[in-house]
Design a protein around this motif. Sequence first.
Motif, mmCIF file in Angstrom:
data_model
loop_
_atom_site.group_PDB
_atom_site.id
_atom_site.type_symbol
_atom_site.label_atom_id
_atom_site.label_comp_id
_atom_site.label_asym_id
_atom_site.label_seq_id
_atom_site.Cartn_x
_atom_site.Cartn_y
_atom_site.Cartn_z
ATOM 1 N N PHE A 48 0.812 -1.216 0.000
ATOM 2 C CA PHE A 48 0.000 0.000 0.000
ATOM 3 C C PHE A 48 0.845 1.266 0.000
ATOM 4 C CE2 PHE A 48 -2.558 3.443 1.665
ATOM 5 C CZ PHE A 48 -3.731 3.306 0.922
ATOM 6 N N PHE A 49 1.876 1.318 0.855
ATOM 7 C CA PHE A 49 2.553 2.597 1.097
ATOM 8 C C PHE A 49 3.763 2.885 0.210
ATOM 9 C CE2 PHE A 49 0.178 2.246 5.095
ATOM 10 C CZ PHE A 49 -0.375 3.513 5.142
ATOM 11 N N LEU A 52 3.046 5.594 -2.330
ATOM 12 C CA LEU A 52 2.874 6.917 -1.712
ATOM 13 C C LEU A 52 4.207 7.460 -1.209
ATOM 14 C CD1 LEU A 52 -0.375 6.302 0.343
ATOM 15 C CD2 LEU A 52 -0.109 8.036 -1.413
ATOM 16 N N GLU A 55 6.410 8.680 -3.931
ATOM 17 C CA GLU A 55 5.953 9.952 -4.492
ATOM 18 C C GLU A 55 6.230 11.127 -3.559
ATOM 19 O OE1 GLU A 55 1.753 11.235 -6.331
ATOM 20 O OE2 GLU A 55 2.601 9.351 -7.043
ATOM 21 N N PRO B 30 -9.501 0.617 -0.826
ATOM 22 C CA PRO B 30 -8.121 1.083 -0.676
ATOM 23 C C PRO B 30 -7.650 1.979 -1.810
ATOM 24 C CG PRO B 30 -8.186 -1.287 -1.072
ATOM 25 C CD PRO B 30 -9.595 -0.837 -0.923
ATOM 26 N N LEU B 33 -8.912 5.440 -1.061
ATOM 27 C CA LEU B 33 -8.133 6.021 0.038
ATOM 28 C C LEU B 33 -6.772 6.476 -0.466
ATOM 29 C CD1 LEU B 33 -8.832 3.476 2.926
ATOM 30 C CD2 LEU B 33 -9.559 5.847 2.860
ATOM 31 N N LYS B 34 -6.139 5.626 -1.278
ATOM 32 C CA LYS B 34 -4.809 5.963 -1.796
ATOM 33 C C LYS B 34 -4.862 7.206 -2.678
ATOM 34 C CE LYS B 34 -1.575 2.740 -2.907
ATOM 35 N NZ LYS B 34 -0.872 1.756 -3.740
ATOM 36 N N MET B 37 -5.133 10.172 -0.428
ATOM 37 C CA MET B 37 -3.865 10.388 0.283
ATOM 38 C C MET B 37 -2.814 10.968 -0.668
ATOM 39 S SD MET B 37 -3.926 6.970 2.656
ATOM 40 C CE MET B 37 -2.641 7.244 3.851
ATOM 41 N N LYS B 38 -2.839 10.487 -1.907
ATOM 42 C CA LYS B 38 -1.899 10.989 -2.920
ATOM 43 C C LYS B 38 -2.166 12.471 -3.208
ATOM 44 C CE LYS B 38 -0.149 7.593 -5.915
ATOM 45 N NZ LYS B 38 -0.279 6.697 -7.032
ATOM 46 N N LEU B 41 -0.870 14.585 -0.412
ATOM 47 C CA LEU B 41 0.560 14.413 -0.134
ATOM 48 C C LEU B 41 1.390 15.705 -0.258
ATOM 49 C CD1 LEU B 41 2.381 12.074 0.743
ATOM 50 C CD2 LEU B 41 2.828 11.585 -1.650
ATOM 51 N N ILE B 85 -7.069 2.536 6.529
ATOM 52 C CA ILE B 85 -6.185 1.621 5.806
ATOM 53 C C ILE B 85 -5.470 0.687 6.787
ATOM 54 C CG2 ILE B 85 -4.027 2.956 5.485
ATOM 55 C CD1 ILE B 85 -5.822 0.985 2.775
ATOM 56 N N TYR B 86 -5.088 1.190 7.958
ATOM 57 C CA TYR B 86 -4.441 0.323 8.956
ATOM 58 C C TYR B 86 -5.399 -0.794 9.381
ATOM 59 C CZ TYR B 86 -0.996 4.148 9.541
ATOM 60 O OH TYR B 86 -0.050 5.116 9.339
#
Lengths: 67, 133
Positions: A48-49, A52, A55, B30, B33-34, B37-38, B41, B85-86
Amino acid sequence: MKAILLLGAAAAVWLTGCVNVKTEPIRVEPIEITMNVNLRIARELDDFFTDLDTESKVMEVAPTEEP
Amino acid sequence: MKFARPILLLLALCLGALPVLAADPPDPNPDQLKERMKANLPAIDKLKKAGRIGENNKAYLEAREELTEKEKALIKTENEDRKAIYQLLAKRAKTSLEAIQKARTKQIRERSAAGLWLQDDKDHWYKKTEDPA
């Protein structure tokens, strides 16, 4: 003589009856379980991370080694 | 007797809805969510770089100085997304939320650039220093 032989044979049979085969249950080591869980966690987090974090301008993702 | 039929019908509907109400809420998406989050960022990176927010020892963002309402809302959204996400990753890895947070905290500490605010396990805040070569 015959009595001694008979007695010896009886003792042998009696002792053989005492042989006890015990099978221990298979034990799964806790260290192995913990390692598997940690590997699963690391894989899920990476899946998942890593995108991110790559980036992000304030995170550095170390390149993964090819298997 | 006149109302018996509608009442029975209502009762049947309520009983029918019970399993739906009792069921677990659906997992968050997910990918969605990503994406969010992106999108957040760059703004989060900027706040981190300016030393105004840091990464705490529960793998969430935390203010290090007074933030504007807009910034607070951004941190709140990011932390909510992280929590979702966790929870999802904990379910997938068949482990606890705490285990996921602990592993992510370690990952954040390793991956963070020098100069960012991090919190150690004893709740003490520090700025990450350059790794010795």
